[in-house]
Design a protein around this motif. Structure first.
Motif, mmCIF file in Angstrom:
data_model
loop_
_atom_site.group_PDB
_atom_site.id
_atom_site.type_symbol
_atom_site.label_atom_id
_atom_site.label_comp_id
_atom_site.label_asym_id
_atom_site.label_seq_id
_atom_site.Cartn_x
_atom_site.Cartn_y
_atom_site.Cartn_z
ATOM 1 N N TRP A 1 10.871 -7.123 -35.769
ATOM 2 C CA TRP A 1 10.247 -5.788 -35.747
ATOM 3 C C TRP A 1 8.892 -5.853 -35.048
ATOM 4 C CZ3 TRP A 1 5.496 -4.393 -37.683
ATOM 5 C CH2 TRP A 1 5.207 -3.030 -37.662
ATOM 6 N N ALA A 2 8.102 -6.868 -35.378
ATOM 7 C CA ALA A 2 6.789 -6.997 -34.744
ATOM 8 C C ALA A 2 6.942 -7.174 -33.239
ATOM 9 C CB ALA A 2 6.036 -8.181 -35.349
ATOM 10 N N TYR A 3 7.906 -7.973 -32.845
ATOM 11 C CA TYR A 3 8.159 -8.183 -31.421
ATOM 12 C C TYR A 3 8.621 -6.883 -30.758
ATOM 13 C CZ TYR A 3 10.744 -9.526 -27.236
ATOM 14 O OH TYR A 3 11.219 -9.591 -25.958
ATOM 15 N N ALA A 4 9.602 -6.200 -31.377
ATOM 16 C CA ALA A 4 10.139 -4.963 -30.794
ATOM 17 C C ALA A 4 9.064 -3.888 -30.713
ATOM 18 C CB ALA A 4 11.330 -4.470 -31.616
ATOM 19 N N THR A 5 8.226 -3.785 -31.741
ATOM 20 C CA THR A 5 7.160 -2.780 -31.744
ATOM 21 C C THR A 5 6.152 -3.067 -30.641
ATOM 22 O OG1 THR A 5 7.446 -2.462 -34.136
ATOM 23 C CG2 THR A 5 5.385 -1.685 -33.154
ATOM 24 N N PHE A 6 5.835 -4.339 -30.444
ATOM 25 C CA PHE A 6 4.942 -4.723 -29.344
ATOM 26 C C PHE A 6 5.542 -4.329 -28.001
ATOM 27 C CE2 PHE A 6 3.984 -7.913 -26.063
ATOM 28 C CZ PHE A 6 2.621 -7.696 -25.915
ATOM 29 N N ILE A 7 6.831 -4.577 -27.835
ATOM 30 C CA ILE A 7 7.518 -4.226 -26.588
ATOM 31 C C ILE A 7 7.493 -2.711 -26.367
ATOM 32 C CG2 ILE A 7 9.778 -4.117 -25.475
ATOM 33 C CD1 ILE A 7 8.476 -6.822 -25.218
ATOM 34 N N ILE A 8 7.728 -1.939 -27.423
ATOM 35 C CA ILE A 8 7.744 -0.481 -27.298
ATOM 36 C C ILE A 8 6.373 0.035 -26.870
ATOM 37 C CG2 ILE A 8 7.929 1.671 -28.614
ATOM 38 C CD1 ILE A 8 10.190 0.278 -30.226
ATOM 39 N N PHE A 9 5.315 -0.471 -27.493
ATOM 40 C CA PHE A 9 3.973 -0.022 -27.121
ATOM 41 C C PHE A 9 3.585 -0.512 -25.726
ATOM 42 C CE2 PHE A 9 3.578 1.068 -31.562
ATOM 43 C CZ PHE A 9 2.731 2.167 -31.523
ATOM 44 N N THR A 10 4.069 -1.681 -25.357
ATOM 45 C CA THR A 10 3.856 -2.149 -23.987
ATOM 46 C C THR A 10 4.565 -1.220 -23.005
ATOM 47 O OG1 THR A 10 3.708 -4.454 -24.726
ATOM 48 C CG2 THR A 10 4.175 -4.073 -22.395
ATOM 49 N N GLY A 11 5.778 -0.808 -23.378
ATOM 50 C CA GLY A 11 6.518 0.125 -22.542
ATOM 51 C C GLY A 11 5.810 1.451 -22.383
ATOM 52 N N LEU A 12 5.228 1.961 -23.475
ATOM 53 C CA LEU A 12 4.467 3.215 -23.394
ATOM 54 C C LEU A 12 3.282 3.064 -22.437
ATOM 55 C CD1 LEU A 12 4.401 4.371 -27.128
ATOM 56 C CD2 LEU A 12 5.657 5.422 -25.250
ATOM 57 N N THR A 13 2.629 1.906 -22.475
ATOM 58 C CA THR A 13 1.513 1.657 -21.555
ATOM 59 C C THR A 13 2.000 1.674 -20.113
ATOM 60 O OG1 THR A 13 0.427 0.269 -23.226
ATOM 61 C CG2 THR A 13 -0.322 0.042 -20.944
ATOM 62 N N PHE A 14 3.119 0.997 -19.870
ATOM 63 C CA PHE A 14 3.693 0.991 -18.522
ATOM 64 C C PHE A 14 4.033 2.403 -18.061
ATOM 65 C CE2 PHE A 14 5.484 -3.602 -18.923
ATOM 66 C CZ PHE A 14 4.234 -4.099 -18.612
ATOM 67 N N SER A 15 4.560 3.209 -18.981
ATOM 68 C CA SER A 15 4.968 4.567 -18.596
ATOM 69 C C SER A 15 3.766 5.396 -18.154
ATOM 70 C CB SER A 15 5.699 5.254 -19.757
ATOM 71 O OG SER A 15 4.821 5.537 -20.835
#
Length: 232
Positions: free
Chosen positions: A9-23
């Motif tokens: 979950w911690a990894y996936a949440t980090f990826i999601i927020f990284t994705g939002l930054t990229f967007s």
């Protein structure tokens, strides 16, 4: 197993927020909808979930109505359709720092419940997005359901669909909360079943079509859940 799910979950949440930054970085660079699609696929590929699609997407659909269980639902749908989606979400989400920016930049639509003024703005915004050939997409439950039973559908979807006589396609996502649950700190990569139901043209002379649609989507969900159980 639970500890592993929490770490995931911690990894996936980090990826999601990284994705939002990229967007946010990509929106001014790439034409819509490529920024959001690229980010959705980045999240999907790096968190290792997959999808199985049943039914066929209607190329002429103007509105998607989708059940809602997980914060991963938007990313799931963005990776199974090439359509330029405009999401309708409550105004409070647009006020959240960072996340709100990721929604406002691609011109998603905000709605403030129980406000007549907001309803007028909603209809105007929907008309604008339809002119741009975008697909109005909503979670008619209005929030995430906590179990296998869908919540009552809010009237906003019917108001928009009736006003513009939209071709509506329902979509059922099966057990997405068992993949990613933000509140339980839980993530396990899974194969998510996405079911495209037959589309229909909204009829404002039929006051009960939204309630019947909820019942139909619930039955599809229950049948798919039973099928998943039999195949385990």
């Amino acid at each position: 197993m639970k500890i592993l799910a929490h770490i995931s979950w911690a990894y996936a949440t980090f990826i999601i927020f990284t994705g939002l930054t990229f967007s946010i970085i990509l929106y001014p660079i790439l034409p819509r909808p490529y920024a959001r699609k690229a980010v959705a696929w980045f999240i999907r590929l790096t968190t290792f979930f997959s999808t199985t699609v049943k039914g066929k997407e209607d190329p002429d659909a103007q509105m998607f109505l989708v059940n809602h269980q997980s914060d991963l639902d938007i990313g799931i749908l963005e990776t199974v359709t090439n359509k330029d989606i405009t999401w309708v979400a409550k105004k409070s989400l647009f006020d959240v720092p960072f996340f709100g920016l990721a929604m406002s930049m691609p011109e998603d639509i905000e709605v403030e419940r129980e406000s007549k003024t907001s309803l007028i703005k909603l209809l105007r915004a929907a008309k604008d997005r339809l002119k741009k050939k975008r697909v109005i997409t909503m979670f008619p439950e209005g929030t995430r359901s906590k179990g296998s039973k869908m919540l009552p559908f809010k009237s906003g979807a019917k108001v928009i669909a009736d006003q513009y006589k939209l071709k509506v396609q329902p979509i059922v996502l099966v057990e997405t909360a068992k993949c990613y649950d933000l509140k339980r700190f839980y993530y396990v990569p899974r194969n998510i079943k996405v079911v495209f139901l037959d589309s229909f043209v909204a009829d404002k002379n039929d006051p009960d079509w939204l309630n019947r649609l909820r019942q139909k989507m619930q039955k599809v969900y229950d049948d798919e859940l039973a099928d998943n159980t039999r195949n385990r």
